[in-house]
Write an enzyme that holds these catalytic residues in place. Sequence first.
Site, PDB file in Angstrom:
ATOM      1  CB  SER A  53      59.203-114.433   5.996  1.00 36.44           C
ATOM      2  OG  SER A  53      59.039-113.751   7.113  1.00 36.44           O
ATOM      3  CE1 TYR A  61      57.957-103.467  14.746  1.00 38.05           C
ATOM      4  CE2 TYR A  61      57.994-101.348  13.793  1.00 38.05           C
ATOM      5  CZ  TYR A  61      58.519-102.705  13.885  1.00 38.05           C
ATOM      6  OH  TYR A  61      59.304-102.854  12.759  1.00 38.05           O
TER       7      TYR A  61
END
Length: 291
Positions: A19, A172
């Site tokens: 993806s 993150y």
Amino acid sequence: MAGERMMSGKTVLVTGANSGIGKATAAAIVKLRGRVIMACRDLSSAEEAAREIREQTGADRAQLVLKQLDLASLTSVHAFCQDVMKEEPRLDVLINNAGVYQCPYTRTEDGFEMQFGVNHLGHFLLTHLLLDLLKRSAPSRIVVVSSKLYKHGHIDFEDLNSEHSYDKASAYSRSKLANLLFTCELAHRLEGSGVTVNALTPGIVRTNLGRHVHVPVLAQPVFNLLSWGLFKSPEEGARTSVFLACSPDADGVQGKCFADGRPQVLLDKATDREVASKLWDISEVMVGITT
């Protein structure tokens, strides 16, 4: 981007190729006649992506190889690499593209915080295990997908696993800073080997805004409209990955971070040799590499 060479006869491994940027990267390399190993956690999603890439590019079946890889499992990384070493006589490019984006607090199979575990440690072990094959295939390249959000990251050696406190955005950013420190340290270790490593920041790409970002229902149409205007398509987001994987202009370039096809000046914390070296040593211990 001008100047990518035809990739026929070359094998490129892309993690998370099912993806977003990974899929667009795989499609672009296939268009250049390269052969792509799509390393994905979800094989049915990878099969669907491969079918779409074949339709879009007219590639033959041999150009896309699907292999299961779960970067949240060190056992899976080991099994995957054993399979690659057995099946593949050469590996020209490794693209560490897969990433988990701002997920709620979860742990990998081995007990690591998910974003640090997948985005940094899983790829750290993967690269380590494939390095001999890359060296035998030299000149070869490693491409590391980071993010401009590294700027908000901090490597806290006391709590790499976010056990004391967890903030999904900070975790993150930390994992993306770790990607750049990994690139910095690996570049020094690879000098004279014929293998180069460079990182990139793709910018904000529409697909990767992530399942874990909450947009209120009423704001969704506006958000979608804005995202089409402001954010890059996956193809645009993949351009720098493709440039670093394929372009003659990247021959011999070592230890840099690119955005929009150009080298960037990074904050000092992303190129700190002492921190990079310490993170490397601790990462080796965490993934069980004994040197």
